[in-house]
Design a protein around this motif. Structure first.
Motif, mmCIF file in Angstrom:
data_model
loop_
_atom_site.group_PDB
_atom_site.id
_atom_site.type_symbol
_atom_site.label_atom_id
_atom_site.label_comp_id
_atom_site.label_asym_id
_atom_site.label_seq_id
_atom_site.Cartn_x
_atom_site.Cartn_y
_atom_site.Cartn_z
ATOM 1 N N VAL A 209 0.523 -1.457 0.462
ATOM 2 C CA VAL A 209 0.463 -0.253 -0.071
ATOM 3 C C VAL A 209 0.711 1.087 0.113
ATOM 4 C CG1 VAL A 209 -1.802 0.842 1.322
ATOM 5 C CG2 VAL A 209 -2.067 -1.019 1.353
ATOM 6 N N SER A 210 2.107 1.283 0.877
ATOM 7 C CA SER A 210 2.577 2.342 1.029
ATOM 8 C C SER A 210 3.717 2.813 -0.882
ATOM 9 C CB SER A 210 4.234 2.205 1.954
ATOM 10 O OG SER A 210 3.376 1.866 3.413
ATOM 11 N N PHE A 211 4.098 1.370 -1.002
ATOM 12 C CA PHE A 211 4.687 1.702 -3.038
ATOM 13 C C PHE A 211 3.588 2.700 -3.098
ATOM 14 C CE2 PHE A 211 5.605 0.146 -7.066
ATOM 15 C CZ PHE A 211 7.092 0.727 -6.873
ATOM 16 N N PHE A 212 2.559 2.271 -3.652
ATOM 17 C CA PHE A 212 1.299 2.314 -3.811
ATOM 18 C C PHE A 212 0.784 4.097 -3.988
ATOM 19 C CE2 PHE A 212 -3.728 3.366 -4.474
ATOM 20 C CZ PHE A 212 -3.863 3.366 -5.341
ATOM 21 N N VAL A 213 0.854 4.587 -2.701
ATOM 22 C CA VAL A 213 0.631 5.998 -2.220
ATOM 23 C C VAL A 213 1.470 6.765 -2.794
ATOM 24 C CG1 VAL A 213 0.096 7.317 -0.258
ATOM 25 C CG2 VAL A 213 -1.007 5.575 -0.289
ATOM 26 N N LYS A 214 2.952 6.400 -2.727
ATOM 27 C CA LYS A 214 3.840 6.592 -2.817
ATOM 28 C C LYS A 214 4.527 8.000 -4.328
ATOM 29 C CE LYS A 214 7.098 4.154 -0.680
ATOM 30 N NZ LYS A 214 8.385 3.514 -0.561
ATOM 31 N N GLN A 215 3.484 6.726 -4.879
ATOM 32 C CA GLN A 215 3.166 6.989 -6.898
ATOM 33 C C GLN A 215 2.359 8.116 -7.133
ATOM 34 O OE1 GLN A 215 5.860 5.005 -7.853
ATOM 35 N NE2 GLN A 215 6.516 4.519 -5.688
ATOM 36 N N LEU A 216 1.262 8.501 -5.814
ATOM 37 C CA LEU A 216 0.454 9.293 -6.507
ATOM 38 C C LEU A 216 0.215 10.639 -5.782
ATOM 39 C CD1 LEU A 216 -2.808 7.297 -4.777
ATOM 40 C CD2 LEU A 216 -1.991 7.382 -7.509
ATOM 41 N N THR A 217 0.079 11.113 -6.859
ATOM 42 C CA THR A 217 0.425 12.976 -6.389
ATOM 43 C C THR A 217 -0.394 14.284 -6.579
ATOM 44 O OG1 THR A 217 0.642 13.282 -8.845
ATOM 45 C CG2 THR A 217 2.941 12.546 -7.802
ATOM 46 N N HIS A 218 -1.442 13.611 -7.080
ATOM 47 C CA HIS A 218 -2.998 14.386 -6.845
ATOM 48 C C HIS A 218 -3.225 14.117 -5.801
ATOM 49 C CE1 HIS A 218 -0.950 14.798 -11.347
ATOM 50 N NE2 HIS A 218 -2.021 15.675 -11.085
ATOM 51 N N LEU A 219 -3.362 13.603 -4.639
ATOM 52 C CA LEU A 219 -4.064 13.175 -3.828
ATOM 53 C C LEU A 219 -4.526 14.269 -2.853
ATOM 54 C CD1 LEU A 219 -1.680 10.500 -2.017
ATOM 55 C CD2 LEU A 219 -3.997 9.749 -3.507
ATOM 56 N N GLU A 220 -6.191 13.817 -2.904
ATOM 57 C CA GLU A 220 -7.227 14.533 -1.524
ATOM 58 C C GLU A 220 -7.622 14.169 -1.027
ATOM 59 O OE1 GLU A 220 -9.948 16.507 -4.335
ATOM 60 O OE2 GLU A 220 -8.299 17.937 -5.859
#
Length: 542
Positions: A209-220
Motif C-alpha cells: 500500500v505504501s509503494f502504491f501511495v508514494k506514486q500518487l501526486t494528486h491526492l485529496e
C-alpha cells in the motif's frame, strides 16, 4: 427554439435541475428520471447528447451495455440461484460499435453484488477476453468495487481508465490482490480520492500500500490500512490532501530516523485525520509527521489493551503536535463494536486501565475544541474537581462525551455538583455524556460555595449518564431543571438492553422518571412567571 438551448452545457443544467438531481453519483437513476431522459433524447437532436450523457453517467451494472448488443449474442439461463450469461456466437468488432458509443458516456460505476448483474467471475473473465483494446468505460472518473468475493476482485481492472480520479476497492485478501496496486498508480495517474480496504493481518500489505501511495501526486482524500514512514512523509507533502484515514496503523520499525529528526513539511493541509492504531506509539508518530497540518477533526481509535499511561502519551502527542488554532473536534476512544462487552472490570484492570482526571490535563491547552469524546478501556475515573477543570478548559464546547467504555462503567465519583461547572463555564453546551452519582441532591446553600448566584444554562438539551445511580427522581429532576431549564432528554445505561443487569434496568426506569418530570417542571415555571408578571402589572397599574 431559443438560441441558449443550442448550448449543450445549458441544456444539461436544465435537465439536471428539472429532474431534481437526476445525476445520482454512483447510483442509478430512478425509473421516472430515466424514462424522462430517454424521452428527451428522442425529442430532437439538440436534446439528444445532453440527455444521453445524463442517462448513462452513473451505472451500477453492465446489463445495460449488454442490451445494446445484437440479441443473438447472449443467452441467459435462469435457475433457482442465479442467472448465467453465455455467448451463443463469437463477438465481432461491429457488435461493439453501438454499446461503446454509450459506454464512453459513463463517468461513475459502482459494483455491488446486491444489485449488480451479472456478478459471476466467469462472466467478467469472458467480458475481458471479448473487449476491444482499452477499458470498457474509457471516460470513467469514479469506480466503487465493493465485494468480498476474491474471484471477482481482479476483474475491476476492466473498468479503470486514465481519467479515473476516484477509486474504492474492497477487500484485498491475498498477495496476488496486493500485487494489483503498483499498476494502478501508472494506469490512473489522476487519482485524487482513494480508498483501499484489505483483510486484517495480510502479510506485506503495509509495504504494498505504501509503494502504491508514494506514486500518487494528486491526492485529496486517502483511506488505507497503514503507511510506512516514507509514504506518510510523501502524503504530508501533498498540498491538496484534505482527508487521511489510516485504519490499522502500526508503529514504525526502529530502522527509521527518530521522530524528533523528521523535517516538518511546509505544505501539509490535512484538516480531517482518522487513525485506528495497534499501539499508542503509532498515534504519536503519525501526529509528529503531520505537525504542520491544520487539522480540525481528529479521531483516534486505540486497542482494548491500551493502558492509562499509554493513553496519557496519546494526549501529550495531541497537545504537542496538533494546531491549537484549528482543532475543533476530538475523539479518542475504542473502536465501535457490534457486540456489547458484559465483563466487569476488576480492581487490577481499574488500576491499570482507568484514566484519572489528571491525565487529561495536556488536552486543556486545546481551548478551541467544540466537540470532544474521550473513553478508556474501563472508563474515565473523574471526580467533581476534574469535571470543573474540564468545564473551565473548554468554554466553547457544544458536545462532550466522557461516558464511553467497552466495560460497564466503574462507579462514578462525579456528583450532581459537577454539573454546576458546566452550567457556569460552558454556555454553548447542548449535549453532555457523563456518569454521575445522583443518589444525593445538593442543597443550594451548600452547593453554591461562592458568592455567585445559582448558574443557569439554557442550551443543554441532552444528558446521557451511562450507568449512574439515582436517588429520588423528583428531587433530581428539580435540581437538573433548575440549572438546565431547556433539558429535554435523559438517558442512562449502555449497550444492548438484553445485556443490561437487573440493577441497571431499575436505574434506567428511575432516570426515565426524572426525564418525565422535566416538562412538568418547565410548565410550572412558565405558569409562575406568567402569574408573577400579571401581579406586577396589576401593582403597577394601582
Amino acid at each position: 427554439m431559443h438560441r441558449s438551448l443550442r448550448i449543450p452545457e445549458i441544456v444539461s443544467l436544465i435537465f439536471y435541475e428539472t429532474l431534481n438531481g437526476a445525476e445520482q453519483v454512483l447510483n442509478s437513476l430512478n425509473p421516472d428520471s430515466a424514462q424522462a431522459l430517454a424521452g428527451l433524447a428522442r425529442t430532437c437532436k439538440v436534446f439528444q447528447e445532453p440527455a444521453l450523457d445524463l442517462l448513462w453517467k452513473s451505472q451500477n451494472t453492465v446489463k445495460h451495455i449488454l442490451q445494446c448488443m445484437p440479441g443473438d449474442i447472449w443467452e441467459i439461463s435462469d435457475d433457482a440461484d442465479s442467472e448465467e450469461v453465455r455467448l451463443t456466437r463469437p463477438i465481432l468488432p461491429s457488435d461493439w460499435e453501438r454499446p461503446l458509443t454509450y459506454a464512453r458516456r459513463v463517468r461513475y460505476f459502482k459494483y455491488n453484488p446486491s444489485y449488480s448483474y451479472p456478478d459471476s467471475a466467469a462472466f467478467y473473465e469472458m467480458l475481458r477476453m471479448c473487449l476491444p483494446r482499452g477499458p470498457l468505460f474509457p471516460n470513467i472518473k469514479s469506480l466503487l468495487w465493493e465485494t468480498s468475493d476474491a474471484a471477482l476482485l481482479p476483474h475491476f481492472r476492466a473498468f479503470i481508465g486514465p481519467r479515473l480520479t476516484s477509486l474504492t476497492v474492497s477487500t484485498l485478501q491475498s498477495a496476488a490482490h496486493l500485487s494489483l496496486l503498483p499498476a494502478l498508480a501508472t494506469e490512473c495517474p489522476l487519482l485524487h480520492e482513494v480508498t483501499i480496504l484489505t483483510s486484517e493481518g495480510l502479510p506485506g500489505r503495509c509495504e504494498a500500500v505504501s509503494f502504491f501511495v508514494k506514486q500518487l501526486t494528486h491526492l485529496e482524500s486517502l483511506e488505507v490500512p497503514c503507511l510506512d514512514a516514507a509514504a506518510l512523509d510523501h502524503v504530508a507533502k501533498r498540498p491538496a490532501l484534505d482527508y487521511l484515514h489510516l485504519d490499522d496503523q502500526t508503529p514504525f520499525p526502529p530502522v527509521f530516523e527518530p521522530a524528533s529528526d523528521v523535517e516538518v513539511p511546509s505544505c501539509c493541509e490535512i484538516t480531517k485525520l482518522t487513525l485506528t492504531v495497534t499501539d499508542a506509539r503509532a498515534a504519536t508518530e503519525v501526529l509528529i509527521r503531520l505537525d504542520a497540518s491544520p487539522i480540525s477533526d481528529l479521531e483516534i481509535r486505540f486497542p482494548r489493551t491500551t493502558s492509562a499511561t499509554a493513553l496519557q502519551a496519546i494526549y501529550n502527542g495531541v497537545a504537542a503536535h496538533c494546531n491549537h488554532a484549528s482543532l475543533t473536534y476530538l475523539s479518542i476512544a475504542l473502536p465501535p463494536t457490534s457486540t456489547p462487552d458484559t465483563a466487569v472490570a476488576d480492581s487490577e484492570q481499574i488500576a491499570l486501565y482507568a484514566v484519572p482526571g489528571t491525565h487529561l490535563s495536556p488536552l486543556f491547552t486545546l481551548t478551541t475544541l467544540t466537540s470532544v469524546s474521550l473513553a478508556g478501556p474501563v472508563g474515565l475515573d473523574l471526580d467533581d474537581a476534574a469535571a470543573t477543570d474540564i468545564a473551565r478548559a473548554w468554554p466553547r464546547i457544544t458536545s462532550l462525551d466522557l461516558a464511553g467504555s467497552a466495560f460497564p462503567h466503574i462507579p462514578p465519583r462525579t456528583t450532581l455538583r459537577a454539573l454546576l461547572a458546566f452550567a457556569r463555564f460552558c454556555p454553548r453546551l447542548w449535549r453532555l455524556c457523563l456518569p454521575i452519582d445522583a443518589r444525593s441532591v445538593p442543597k443550594w446553600r451548600s452547593a453554591n460555595t461562592d458568592a455567585e448566584a445559582r448558574p443557569t444554562q439554557r442550551r443543554l438539551k441532552s444528558l446521557h449518564l451511562g450507568e449512574s445511580p439515582v436517588g429520588t427522581p423528583l428531587d433530581v429532576a428539580a435540581y437538573l431543571s433548575s440549572i438546565f431549564p431547556k433539558l429535554e432528554w435523559i438517558s442512562a445505561g449502555k449497550g444492548d438492553p438484553r445485556y443490561v443487569r437487573a440493577q441497571n434496568s431499575a436505574e434506567r426506569r428511575q432516570w426515565k422518571a426524572v426525564e418525565a418530570a422535566l416538562p412538568v417542571l418547565r410548565k410550572v415555571r412558565a405558569e409562575e412567571r406568567y402569574w408573577t408578571r400579571r401581579e406586577c402589572q396589576a401593582e403597577d397599574s394601582n
